[in-house]
Enzyme design. Sequence first.
Site, PDB file in Angstrom:
ATOM      1  N   GLU A  93       0.834  -1.197   0.000  1.00  0.00           N
ATOM      2  CA  GLU A  93       0.000   0.000   0.000  1.00  0.00           C
ATOM      3  C   GLU A  93       0.871   1.249   0.000  1.00  0.00           C
ATOM      4  O   GLU A  93       1.990   1.247   0.506  1.00  0.00           O
ATOM      5  CB  GLU A  93      -0.924  -0.004   1.228  1.00  0.00           C
ATOM      6  CG  GLU A  93      -1.973  -1.099   1.169  1.00  0.00           C
ATOM      7  CD  GLU A  93      -2.939  -1.091   2.340  1.00  0.00           C
ATOM      8  OE1 GLU A  93      -4.056  -1.580   2.159  1.00  0.00           O
ATOM      9  OE2 GLU A  93      -2.576  -0.597   3.426  1.00  0.00           O
ATOM     10  N   CYS A 106       3.474   8.689   0.761  1.00  0.00           N
ATOM     11  CA  CYS A 106       4.078   7.740   1.705  1.00  0.00           C
ATOM     12  C   CYS A 106       4.200   6.399   0.982  1.00  0.00           C
ATOM     13  O   CYS A 106       3.185   5.808   0.594  1.00  0.00           O
ATOM     14  CB  CYS A 106       3.186   7.631   2.934  1.00  0.00           C
ATOM     15  SG  CYS A 106       3.737   6.408   4.147  1.00  0.00           S
ATOM     16  N   CYS A 113       6.926  -6.488   6.851  1.00  0.00           N
ATOM     17  CA  CYS A 113       8.062  -5.981   7.619  1.00  0.00           C
ATOM     18  C   CYS A 113       8.513  -7.063   8.592  1.00  0.00           C
ATOM     19  O   CYS A 113       7.685  -7.738   9.202  1.00  0.00           O
ATOM     20  CB  CYS A 113       7.677  -4.715   8.389  1.00  0.00           C
ATOM     21  SG  CYS A 113       9.070  -3.931   9.235  1.00  0.00           S
ATOM     22  N   CYS A 117       7.249  -4.506  15.164  1.00  0.00           N
ATOM     23  CA  CYS A 117       6.890  -3.504  16.181  1.00  0.00           C
ATOM     24  C   CYS A 117       5.447  -3.778  16.609  1.00  0.00           C
ATOM     25  O   CYS A 117       4.554  -3.941  15.773  1.00  0.00           O
ATOM     26  CB  CYS A 117       7.023  -2.098  15.614  1.00  0.00           C
ATOM     27  SG  CYS A 117       8.729  -1.669  15.186  1.00  0.00           S
ATOM     28  N   CYS A 120       2.184  -1.740  15.321  1.00  0.00           N
ATOM     29  CA  CYS A 120       2.096  -1.458  13.888  1.00  0.00           C
ATOM     30  C   CYS A 120       1.402  -2.605  13.161  1.00  0.00           C
ATOM     31  O   CYS A 120       1.810  -3.765  13.257  1.00  0.00           O
ATOM     32  CB  CYS A 120       3.500  -1.238  13.317  1.00  0.00           C
ATOM     33  SG  CYS A 120       3.515  -0.915  11.538  1.00  0.00           S
ATOM     34  N   CYS A 338      -1.203   6.416   9.920  1.00  0.00           N
ATOM     35  CA  CYS A 338       0.103   5.892  10.323  1.00  0.00           C
ATOM     36  C   CYS A 338      -0.052   4.616  11.135  1.00  0.00           C
ATOM     37  O   CYS A 338      -0.830   4.562  12.082  1.00  0.00           O
ATOM     38  CB  CYS A 338       0.831   6.950  11.153  1.00  0.00           C
ATOM     39  SG  CYS A 338       2.473   6.454  11.685  1.00  0.00           S
TER      40      CYS A 338
END
Length: 358
Positions: A93, A106, A113, A117, A120, A338
């Site tokens: 995305e 962005c 990933c 984290c 997230c 975010c």
Amino acid sequence: MKNKQNLFNLTRFELSDFFSKLGEKSYRTKQFMQWVYHQHELDFNQMLNFSKELRQKLQQVSTLELPVVTTQNFASDGLIKWLVDLGGDNHIEMVYIPEKDRGTLCISSQVGCSLACTFCSTGMQGFNRNLSTAEIIAQVVIANQYLNDKGKKISNVVFMGMGEPLLNEKAVYNACDLLLDDLAFGLSRRRVTISTSGVVPALYRMADTVPVSLAISLHAPDNQLRDELVPINQKYPIKELMDACRYYLNAGTQERHILFEYVMLDGVNDTVEHAKKLAKLLGGISAKVNLIPFNPFPKTKYKTSKTFTIKKFQDVLFHFGVRTMTRRTRGEDIDGACGQLAGKVIDKTGRTTNDRRH
């Protein structure tokens, strides 16, 4: 011919080498980049200042291939989110954030990933692979194609989408070369930002290699809490990270600053004491703190800090002379805020499988 060269993978220097191997003069590189990045022409046959022979040769050995956009979503506040199909059932995305004086894109650097984290959504999706330079640049090209027709433009590009950019250095640095190159996108170094969770050895290399802006996903002022929120801290603790930040600030000839990102998690990292620790940690560093209200996603254990708590936290930082802003949440209604970007990832880490067992 199989395995055609996708020319979106190549920087200006690499394109020059490519045309040289085709027996062409060096000026072809400039002509080609102007066609692709300024005229937005992706059909070799329409590059009319190329000979017919060269156009045919380009078709035989190369391509300007873009991935397919699966969906394009529009938030009520003007934000746009694209879901891009990379094949193999993997999707990434990217998000365009319009503001009064700028338009920020962005972009993602990895499919998923690997850093996990805990706050997230991308990290919870697992990890499949790095993106190529072409797949990174394609995101900017795709967004440009849509925005140009609407009379809008991209003024800033931030590597804050899916993935850890500094675990995909070569492709990300090559993409930065193109973003900064006047023959390509021509952005200034202050309008391109790499955001990292703190891959310390790569941070040193970045400081000496790519003259772009830096954002650090900090999210905690001490090792005990950061070990939990940002697990890479267990490998590269805060002192090592801050040493690398100081090195970045002193590298190069032009003045540099760092943006420290700090997601506000209710009852976790948002007390006055946390704020005082953060102010002490950043003392003497040319920095700004971006406080980010947490954006919830399915199955998360965290909640967003209350508005008055964020304000109190910010006031403490101001009191100690730390420049601070609170990010306005955008695109929540399409999961474009975010920490919410998730795409669709065929996880190779086993993380999502393990999660389902518990």
